[in-house]
Structures are given as structure tokens and as C-alpha cells.
Scaffold this motif. Structure first.
Motif, PDB file in Angstrom:
ATOM      1  N   LEU A  14       0.824  -1.203   0.000  1.00 48.96           N
ATOM      2  CA  LEU A  14       0.000   0.000   0.000  1.00 48.96           C
ATOM      3  C   LEU A  14       0.858   1.253   0.000  1.00 48.96           C
ATOM      4  CD1 LEU A  14      -2.873   1.200   0.247  1.00 48.96           C
ATOM      5  CD2 LEU A  14      -2.544   1.188   2.726  1.00 48.96           C
ATOM      6  N   PHE A  15       0.541   2.159  -0.922  1.00 44.18           N
ATOM      7  CA  PHE A  15       1.197   3.461  -0.972  1.00 44.18           C
ATOM      8  C   PHE A  15       0.121   4.534  -1.036  1.00 44.18           C
ATOM      9  CE2 PHE A  15       5.541   2.126  -1.489  1.00 44.18           C
ATOM     10  CZ  PHE A  15       5.379   0.805  -1.876  1.00 44.18           C
ATOM     11  N   THR A  16       0.419   5.686  -0.488  1.00 47.16           N
ATOM     12  CA  THR A  16      -0.595   6.736  -0.423  1.00 47.16           C
ATOM     13  C   THR A  16      -0.051   8.067  -0.926  1.00 47.16           C
ATOM     14  OG1 THR A  16      -0.043   7.334   1.850  1.00 47.16           O
ATOM     15  CG2 THR A  16      -1.727   5.631   1.543  1.00 47.16           C
ATOM     16  N   LEU A  17      -0.972   8.928  -1.327  1.00 50.15           N
ATOM     17  CA  LEU A  17      -0.657  10.314  -1.672  1.00 50.15           C
ATOM     18  C   LEU A  17      -1.627  11.188  -0.886  1.00 50.15           C
ATOM     19  CD1 LEU A  17       1.063  12.226  -3.475  1.00 50.15           C
ATOM     20  CD2 LEU A  17      -0.884  12.244  -5.050  1.00 50.15           C
ATOM     21  N   GLU A  18      -1.116  11.845   0.126  1.00 54.25           N
ATOM     22  CA  GLU A  18      -1.915  12.764   0.921  1.00 54.25           C
ATOM     23  C   GLU A  18      -1.874  14.122   0.256  1.00 54.25           C
ATOM     24  OE1 GLU A  18      -0.707  13.080   4.971  1.00 54.25           O
ATOM     25  OE2 GLU A  18      -2.050  14.763   5.396  1.00 54.25           O
ATOM     26  N   MET A  19      -3.041  14.678  -0.015  1.00 53.78           N
ATOM     27  CA  MET A  19      -3.140  15.949  -0.737  1.00 53.78           C
ATOM     28  C   MET A  19      -3.887  16.953   0.136  1.00 53.78           C
ATOM     29  SD  MET A  19      -4.025  14.535  -4.553  1.00 53.78           S
ATOM     30  CE  MET A  19      -5.686  14.056  -4.094  1.00 53.78           C
ATOM     31  N   ASN A  20      -3.229  18.044   0.450  1.00 51.50           N
ATOM     32  CA  ASN A  20      -3.817  19.102   1.268  1.00 51.50           C
ATOM     33  C   ASN A  20      -3.864  20.411   0.502  1.00 51.50           C
ATOM     34  OD1 ASN A  20      -4.023  17.466   3.707  1.00 51.50           O
ATOM     35  ND2 ASN A  20      -1.794  17.612   3.847  1.00 51.50           N
ATOM     36  N   SER A  21      -4.655  21.326   1.000  1.00 52.90           N
ATOM     37  CA  SER A  21      -4.786  22.657   0.383  1.00 52.90           C
ATOM     38  C   SER A  21      -5.046  22.541  -1.112  1.00 52.90           C
ATOM     39  CB  SER A  21      -3.512  23.482   0.633  1.00 52.90           C
ATOM     40  OG  SER A  21      -3.289  23.629   2.015  1.00 52.90           O
ATOM     41  N   LEU A  22      -5.979  21.702  -1.461  1.00 51.15           N
ATOM     42  CA  LEU A  22      -6.252  21.434  -2.870  1.00 51.15           C
ATOM     43  C   LEU A  22      -6.819  22.668  -3.565  1.00 51.15           C
ATOM     44  CD1 LEU A  22      -7.620  17.828  -2.497  1.00 51.15           C
ATOM     45  CD2 LEU A  22      -5.699  18.499  -3.948  1.00 51.15           C
ATOM     46  N   GLN A  23      -6.414  22.807  -4.818  1.00 51.53           N
ATOM     47  CA  GLN A  23      -6.820  23.931  -5.641  1.00 51.53           C
ATOM     48  C   GLN A  23      -7.504  23.413  -6.911  1.00 51.53           C
ATOM     49  OE1 GLN A  23      -6.281  27.139  -4.539  1.00 51.53           O
ATOM     50  NE2 GLN A  23      -5.516  26.112  -2.686  1.00 51.53           N
ATOM     51  N   PRO A  24      -8.293  24.236  -7.567  1.00 47.59           N
ATOM     52  CA  PRO A  24      -8.929  23.790  -8.817  1.00 47.59           C
ATOM     53  C   PRO A  24      -7.926  23.275  -9.855  1.00 47.59           C
ATOM     54  CG  PRO A  24      -9.998  25.773  -8.027  1.00 47.59           C
ATOM     55  CD  PRO A  24      -8.816  25.543  -7.126  1.00 47.59           C
ATOM     56  N   ASP A  25      -6.716  23.816  -9.862  1.00 44.78           N
ATOM     57  CA  ASP A  25      -5.691  23.343 -10.802  1.00 44.78           C
ATOM     58  C   ASP A  25      -5.239  21.921 -10.513  1.00 44.78           C
ATOM     59  OD1 ASP A  25      -3.911  26.502 -11.363  1.00 44.78           O
ATOM     60  OD2 ASP A  25      -5.770  25.685 -12.186  1.00 44.78           O
ATOM     61  N   ASP A  26      -5.586  21.397  -9.365  1.00 44.86           N
ATOM     62  CA  ASP A  26      -5.233  20.006  -9.031  1.00 44.86           C
ATOM     63  C   ASP A  26      -6.236  19.014  -9.617  1.00 44.86           C
ATOM     64  OD1 ASP A  26      -4.336  21.239  -5.800  1.00 44.86           O
ATOM     65  OD2 ASP A  26      -2.952  20.661  -7.425  1.00 44.86           O
ATOM     66  N   THR A  27      -7.298  19.511 -10.199  1.00 42.35           N
ATOM     67  CA  THR A  27      -8.295  18.640 -10.805  1.00 42.35           C
ATOM     68  C   THR A  27      -7.686  17.847 -11.944  1.00 42.35           C
ATOM     69  OG1 THR A  27     -10.138  20.086 -10.210  1.00 42.35           O
ATOM     70  CG2 THR A  27     -10.476  18.581 -12.061  1.00 42.35           C
ATOM     71  N   ALA A  28      -7.772  16.524 -11.865  1.00 40.45           N
ATOM     72  CA  ALA A  28      -7.162  15.649 -12.874  1.00 40.45           C
ATOM     73  C   ALA A  28      -7.482  14.204 -12.536  1.00 40.45           C
ATOM     74  CB  ALA A  28      -5.645  15.837 -12.903  1.00 40.45           C
ATOM     75  N   MET A  29      -7.135  13.327 -13.473  1.00 41.69           N
ATOM     76  CA  MET A  29      -7.118  11.896 -13.180  1.00 41.69           C
ATOM     77  C   MET A  29      -5.745  11.579 -12.590  1.00 41.69           C
ATOM     78  SD  MET A  29      -8.942   9.104 -13.388  1.00 41.69           S
ATOM     79  CE  MET A  29     -10.084   9.192 -14.770  1.00 41.69           C
ATOM     80  N   TYR A  30      -5.724  10.927 -11.459  1.00 41.08           N
ATOM     81  CA  TYR A  30      -4.483  10.597 -10.782  1.00 41.08           C
ATOM     82  C   TYR A  30      -4.178   9.100 -10.922  1.00 41.08           C
ATOM     83  CZ  TYR A  30      -4.119  15.197  -8.675  1.00 41.08           C
ATOM     84  OH  TYR A  30      -3.973  16.556  -8.478  1.00 41.08           O
ATOM     85  N   TYR A  31      -2.935   8.820 -11.279  1.00 38.97           N
ATOM     86  CA  TYR A  31      -2.505   7.453 -11.512  1.00 38.97           C
ATOM     87  C   TYR A  31      -1.366   7.081 -10.574  1.00 38.97           C
ATOM     88  CZ  TYR A  31      -4.867   8.066 -16.011  1.00 38.97           C
ATOM     89  OH  TYR A  31      -5.792   8.305 -16.994  1.00 38.97           O
ATOM     90  N   CYS A  32      -1.401   5.878 -10.082  1.00 42.71           N
ATOM     91  CA  CYS A  32      -0.286   5.291  -9.353  1.00 42.71           C
ATOM     92  C   CYS A  32       0.569   4.527 -10.361  1.00 42.71           C
ATOM     93  CB  CYS A  32      -0.813   4.338  -8.285  1.00 42.71           C
ATOM     94  SG  CYS A  32       0.462   3.481  -7.355  1.00 42.71           S
ATOM     95  N   ALA A  33       1.886   4.570 -10.185  1.00 43.48           N
ATOM     96  CA  ALA A  33       2.776   3.916 -11.140  1.00 43.48           C
ATOM     97  C   ALA A  33       3.996   3.358 -10.429  1.00 43.48           C
ATOM     98  CB  ALA A  33       3.207   4.895 -12.226  1.00 43.48           C
ATOM     99  N   ALA A  34       4.672   2.427 -11.096  1.00 43.48           N
ATOM    100  CA  ALA A  34       5.853   1.815 -10.493  1.00 43.48           C
ATOM    101  C   ALA A  34       6.823   1.373 -11.575  1.00 43.48           C
ATOM    102  CB  ALA A  34       5.440   0.608  -9.641  1.00 43.48           C
ATOM    103  N   HIS A  35       8.084   1.346 -11.221  1.00 41.89           N
ATOM    104  CA  HIS A  35       9.072   0.701 -12.075  1.00 41.89           C
ATOM    105  C   HIS A  35      10.247   0.264 -11.228  1.00 41.89           C
ATOM    106  CE1 HIS A  35      12.287   3.865 -12.870  1.00 41.89           C
ATOM    107  NE2 HIS A  35      11.382   4.553 -12.207  1.00 41.89           N
ATOM    108  N   VAL A  36      11.048  -0.626 -11.794  1.00 38.14           N
ATOM    109  CA  VAL A  36      12.168  -1.200 -11.062  1.00 38.14           C
ATOM    110  C   VAL A  36      13.370  -0.303 -11.239  1.00 38.14           C
ATOM    111  CG1 VAL A  36      13.690  -3.175 -10.805  1.00 38.14           C
ATOM    112  CG2 VAL A  36      11.270  -3.533 -11.367  1.00 38.14           C
ATOM    113  N   SER A  37      13.785   0.339 -10.165  1.00 33.78           N
ATOM    114  CA  SER A  37      14.961   1.199 -10.188  1.00 33.78           C
ATOM    115  C   SER A  37      15.272   1.638  -8.771  1.00 33.78           C
ATOM    116  CB  SER A  37      14.719   2.436 -11.053  1.00 33.78           C
ATOM    117  OG  SER A  37      15.846   3.296 -11.019  1.00 33.78           O
TER     118      SER A  37
END
Length: 124
Positions: free
Chosen positions: A78-101
Motif C-alpha cells: 500500500l502506498f498513499t498520496l496525501e493531498m492538502n490545500s487542494l486547488q482547482p488546478d489540481d483537478t485531474a485523473m491521478y494514476y499510481c505507477a511503479a518501475h524497477v529502479s
């Protein structure tokens, strides 16, 4: 094959908070970069935050520094993204991603695994 599932998106007003979760189908130990991206229709995907599971360091886009926090949740899946003080410019589709590095950046093309996304809408 690493599979990622995002959750936690929704609609909030300006100044509000949301925490997105990324559940992985396998234990993510050292050697992975975990990232969060966002995309607005018609625009390029933007790297928002990354976390190295080897060195535990993080990177953030300038637009979210001080407002967003990427972290590992309880356990190794489990990984999380805590988002505070959100603004209208933050409106989007959010994706989780990973790679080996061991070295993590916000370059979205480096990430070979990606979830289906969760929508975040911030109204003024």
C-alpha cells in the motif's frame, strides 16, 4: 506482473484534502520507484510525486511541494498520496505507477506499471 489499483479520489472544495491509495498485488520491497502522476484530458501526463523504496527519498513537482506527501502505507502493498490545500488546478485523473529502479524521478515514461486512475475534482 505488478498490478496497481488506485482509490480515494472524489470531489472537494478549494482548500480541502484527499488521500489517494495505491494497492499493489505484490509486496513492494527495495528496488522500486513508486510514483503518482496526473493528467487532464488533452494535456500531457505530469509527474506529481515519487518514492524510492530503496533509499526512502521522495521527489515532488514544484506545483505540489508542501501540499502533497507520498508515503508507504501499512505493509508492503500500500502506498498513499496525501493531498492538502487542494486547488482547482489540481483537478485531474491521478494514476499510481511503479518501475524497477533505485533512482526515482518524475519522468512518467520511465514507469512501466500503471493503474487505471482515480478522478480528483476540486471546485472553487
Amino acid at each position: 506482473q505488478v498490478q496497481l489499483v488506485e482509490s480515494g479520489g472524489g470531489s472537494v472544495q478549494t482548500g480541502g484534502s484527499l488521500t489517494l491509495s495505491c494497492t499493489v498485488n505484490t509486496n513492494i520491497l527495495g528496488g522500486y520507484c513508486m510514483g503518482w502522476f496526473r493528467q487532464i484530458p488533452g494535456q500531457e501526463r505530469e509527474g506529481v510525486a515519487s518514492l524510492s523504496t530503496t533509499y526512502h527519498n521522495t521527489n515532488y513537482a514544484d506545483s505540489v511541494k508542501g501540499r502533497f506527501t507520498i508515503s508507504r502505507g501499512n505493509g508492503w502493498k500500500l502506498f498513499t498520496l496525501e493531498m492538502n490545500s487542494l486547488q482547482p488546478d489540481d483537478t485531474a485523473m491521478y494514476y499510481c505507477a511503479a518501475h524497477v529502479s533505485h533512482t526515482c524521478t518524475l519522468r512518467t515514461y520511465e514507469y512501466q506499471y500503471r493503474g487505471q486512475g482515480t478522478q480528483v475534482t476540486v471546485s472553487s
